[in-house]
Write a protein that holds these residues in place. Structure first.
Motif, PDB file in Angstrom:
ATOM      1  N   UNK A 137       0.850  -1.188   0.000  1.00 53.72           N
ATOM      2  CA  UNK A 137       0.000   0.000   0.000  1.00 53.72           C
ATOM      3  C   UNK A 137       0.888   1.240   0.000  1.00 53.72           C
ATOM      4  N   UNK A 138       0.256   2.406  -0.167  1.00 55.18           N
ATOM      5  CA  UNK A 138       1.000   3.662  -0.264  1.00 55.18           C
ATOM      6  C   UNK A 138       0.771   4.544   0.955  1.00 55.18           C
ATOM      7  N   UNK A 139       1.800   5.360   1.270  1.00 55.84           N
ATOM      8  CA  UNK A 139       1.700   6.399   2.284  1.00 55.84           C
ATOM      9  C   UNK A 139       2.283   7.688   1.720  1.00 55.84           C
ATOM     10  N   UNK A 140       1.678   8.838   2.103  1.00 60.57           N
ATOM     11  CA  UNK A 140       2.202  10.129   1.692  1.00 60.57           C
ATOM     12  C   UNK A 140       1.252  10.892   0.803  1.00 60.57           C
ATOM     13  N   UNK A 141       0.992  12.155   1.153  1.00 63.46           N
ATOM     14  CA  UNK A 141       0.066  12.991   0.408  1.00 63.46           C
ATOM     15  C   UNK A 141       0.538  13.190  -1.032  1.00 63.46           C
ATOM     16  N   UNK A 142       1.867  13.310  -1.228  1.00 59.67           N
ATOM     17  CA  UNK A 142       2.432  13.489  -2.551  1.00 59.67           C
ATOM     18  C   UNK A 142       3.790  12.811  -2.597  1.00 59.67           C
ATOM     19  N   UNK A 143       4.234  12.406  -3.797  1.00 60.95           N
ATOM     20  CA  UNK A 143       5.419  11.562  -3.945  1.00 60.95           C
ATOM     21  C   UNK A 143       5.305  10.386  -2.976  1.00 60.95           C
ATOM     22  N   UNK A 144       4.137   9.763  -3.048  1.00 57.83           N
ATOM     23  CA  UNK A 144       3.770   8.686  -2.139  1.00 57.83           C
ATOM     24  C   UNK A 144       4.752   7.515  -2.240  1.00 57.83           C
ATOM     25  N   UNK A 145       4.948   6.856  -1.112  1.00 55.51           N
ATOM     26  CA  UNK A 145       5.907   5.766  -1.030  1.00 55.51           C
ATOM     27  C   UNK A 145       5.194   4.427  -0.837  1.00 55.51           C
ATOM     28  N   UNK A 146       5.678   3.403  -1.522  1.00 61.30           N
ATOM     29  CA  UNK A 146       5.096   2.066  -1.409  1.00 61.30           C
ATOM     30  C   UNK A 146       5.618   1.399  -0.140  1.00 61.30           C
ATOM     31  N   UNK A 147       4.706   0.851   0.645  1.00 59.01           N
ATOM     32  CA  UNK A 147       5.053   0.198   1.902  1.00 59.01           C
ATOM     33  C   UNK A 147       4.941  -1.312   1.722  1.00 59.01           C
ATOM     34  N   UNK A 148       6.077  -2.006   1.876  1.00 56.72           N
ATOM     35  CA  UNK A 148       6.120  -3.464   1.734  1.00 56.72           C
ATOM     36  C   UNK A 148       7.452  -3.959   2.289  1.00 56.72           C
ATOM     37  N   UNK A 173       2.052  20.424  -7.223  1.00 58.85           N
ATOM     38  CA  UNK A 173       2.899  19.631  -6.339  1.00 58.85           C
ATOM     39  C   UNK A 173       3.547  20.484  -5.258  1.00 58.85           C
ATOM     40  N   UNK A 174       3.920  21.709  -5.603  1.00 63.46           N
ATOM     41  CA  UNK A 174       4.494  22.609  -4.598  1.00 63.46           C
ATOM     42  C   UNK A 174       3.502  22.820  -3.461  1.00 63.46           C
ATOM     43  N   UNK A 175       2.245  23.056  -3.799  1.00 62.64           N
ATOM     44  CA  UNK A 175       1.233  23.273  -2.759  1.00 62.64           C
ATOM     45  C   UNK A 175       1.092  22.058  -1.858  1.00 62.64           C
ATOM     46  N   UNK A 176       1.061  20.854  -2.448  1.00 57.53           N
ATOM     47  CA  UNK A 176       0.890  19.641  -1.643  1.00 57.53           C
ATOM     48  C   UNK A 176       2.125  19.354  -0.801  1.00 57.53           C
ATOM     49  N   UNK A 177       3.295  19.585  -1.351  1.00 55.74           N
ATOM     50  CA  UNK A 177       4.524  19.355  -0.581  1.00 55.74           C
ATOM     51  C   UNK A 177       4.622  20.314   0.602  1.00 55.74           C
ATOM     52  N   UNK A 178       4.216  21.545   0.399  1.00 57.89           N
ATOM     53  CA  UNK A 178       4.243  22.496   1.513  1.00 57.89           C
ATOM     54  C   UNK A 178       3.297  22.068   2.622  1.00 57.89           C
ATOM     55  N   UNK A 179       2.157  21.495   2.246  1.00 63.44           N
ATOM     56  CA  UNK A 179       1.238  20.975   3.272  1.00 63.44           C
ATOM     57  C   UNK A 179       1.848  19.797   4.018  1.00 63.44           C
ATOM     58  N   UNK A 192      13.780  17.732  -0.580  1.00 60.97           N
ATOM     59  CA  UNK A 192      14.408  17.421  -1.863  1.00 60.97           C
ATOM     60  C   UNK A 192      13.375  17.449  -2.989  1.00 60.97           C
ATOM     61  N   UNK A 193      12.224  16.834  -2.759  1.00 59.05           N
ATOM     62  CA  UNK A 193      11.178  16.825  -3.784  1.00 59.05           C
ATOM     63  C   UNK A 193      10.656  18.242  -4.062  1.00 59.05           C
ATOM     64  N   UNK A 194      10.561  19.060  -3.020  1.00 62.80           N
ATOM     65  CA  UNK A 194      10.123  20.437  -3.215  1.00 62.80           C
ATOM     66  C   UNK A 194      11.143  21.211  -4.043  1.00 62.80           C
ATOM     67  N   UNK A 195      12.421  20.973  -3.810  1.00 62.72           N
ATOM     68  CA  UNK A 195      13.460  21.614  -4.614  1.00 62.72           C
ATOM     69  C   UNK A 195      13.322  21.238  -6.082  1.00 62.72           C
ATOM     70  N   UNK A 197      10.635  20.380  -7.679  1.00 61.52           N
ATOM     71  CA  UNK A 197       9.469  21.043  -8.269  1.00 61.52           C
ATOM     72  C   UNK A 197       9.770  22.515  -8.556  1.00 61.52           C
ATOM     73  N   UNK A 198      10.491  23.174  -7.652  1.00 60.70           N
ATOM     74  CA  UNK A 198      10.862  24.566  -7.906  1.00 60.70           C
ATOM     75  C   UNK A 198      11.774  24.675  -9.122  1.00 60.70           C
ATOM     76  N   UNK A 199      12.699  23.735  -9.267  1.00 62.33           N
ATOM     77  CA  UNK A 199      13.584  23.749 -10.424  1.00 62.33           C
ATOM     78  C   UNK A 199      12.779  23.602 -11.713  1.00 62.33           C
ATOM     79  N   UNK A 200      11.791  22.713 -11.702  1.00 60.59           N
ATOM     80  CA  UNK A 200      10.968  22.519 -12.904  1.00 60.59           C
ATOM     81  C   UNK A 200      10.183  23.772 -13.256  1.00 60.59           C
ATOM     82  N   UNK A 201       9.943  24.627 -12.270  1.00 61.18           N
ATOM     83  CA  UNK A 201       9.254  25.901 -12.501  1.00 61.18           C
ATOM     84  C   UNK A 201      10.236  27.046 -12.769  1.00 61.18           C
ATOM     85  N   UNK A 202      11.539  26.706 -12.871  1.00 62.27           N
ATOM     86  CA  UNK A 202      12.599  27.695 -13.072  1.00 62.27           C
ATOM     87  C   UNK A 202      12.664  28.702 -11.918  1.00 62.27           C
TER      88      UNK A 202
END
Length: 210
Positions: A137-148, A173-179, A192-195, A197-202
């Motif tokens: 199953x998955x955990x995490x609001x965004x960039x969810x991780x598989x638990x097994x 994604x920036x909004x969800x990561x900030x939450x 790291x994931x937030x960084x 996303x910011x890079x992808x937005x320049x």
């Protein structure tokens, strides 16, 4: 006895990509389970045209919740999780059946993503856990991780991803990561994931502190 494979997807307004994604898995998928989170285009019609098992989920800004709903719809031995803006290379479509027949392990797919930076299209790759026996199953609001507890092994072939070409997804994604960071402010993974996303937005000035 051959092991059967369900493909689990969550989608919203993916009419531009969905048909190509579904055509790429037609050779090995025994079942396609699509959870729609509120499409207003013809995504649902495309899913039905490809004989997908369709259900609906009210979006709650939580990718793990939506992913787990898609897993509950699956009935086969193994599950492959895909996004509509991804499509399997022919080599990956050939590799997956052999992987599930050989071992009880989590398959980490090589996701090759195109993204834009300073008006240039660039390419990156990463390995992500996407292929597994039922029970994870998955955990995490965004960039969810598989638990097994199962070991994780890399597949060698490519899963192509076009989604990072859409800046609207990075802004979401920036909004969800900030939450998420409000709940886990010391998480290096989330920063790291937030960084990224910011890079992808320049927006490198915002990325550097992360």
């Amino acid at each position: 006895m051959p092991r059967t494979i369900s493909v689990a997807m969550i989608v919203k307004d993916e009419s531009e990509h969905l048909a190509e994604c579904l055509e790429g898995i037609a050779g090995f998928a025994d079942e396609v389970c699509i959870v729609d989170t509120g499409s207003r285009d013809n995504t649902v019609q495309i899913a039905r045209q490809h004989n997908a098992k369709l259900s609906f989920f009210i979006w709650c800004n939580d990718f793990a919740a939506a992913r787990n709903e898609s897993l509950r719809c699956c009935s086969k031995d193994w599950i492959l999780v895909l996004d509509a803006d991804e499509h399997a290379s022919p080599a990956l479509a050939a590799e997956i059946p052999g992987f599930v027949a050989a071992r009880p392990a989590i398959g980490r797919l090589k996701i090759v993503s195109d993204f834009r930076r300073n008006e240039q299209t660039l390419r990156s790759q990463s390995f992500v856990s996407r292929l597994f026996p039922r029970g994870a199953y998955f955990e995490g609001r965004i960039h969810e991780q598989l638990i097994s507890p199962l070991p994780r092994l890399n597949l060698q072939s490519e899963l192509w991803h076009d989604g990072y070409l859409e800046s609207s997804k990075s802004a979401r994604n920036v909004r969800l990561l900030e939450r998420e960071l409000e709940q886990s402010p010391d998480s290096p993974y989330l920063r790291f994931q937030l960084a990224l996303e910011y890079v992808s937005l320049n927006q490198t000035a915002q990325a550097l502190p992360c």
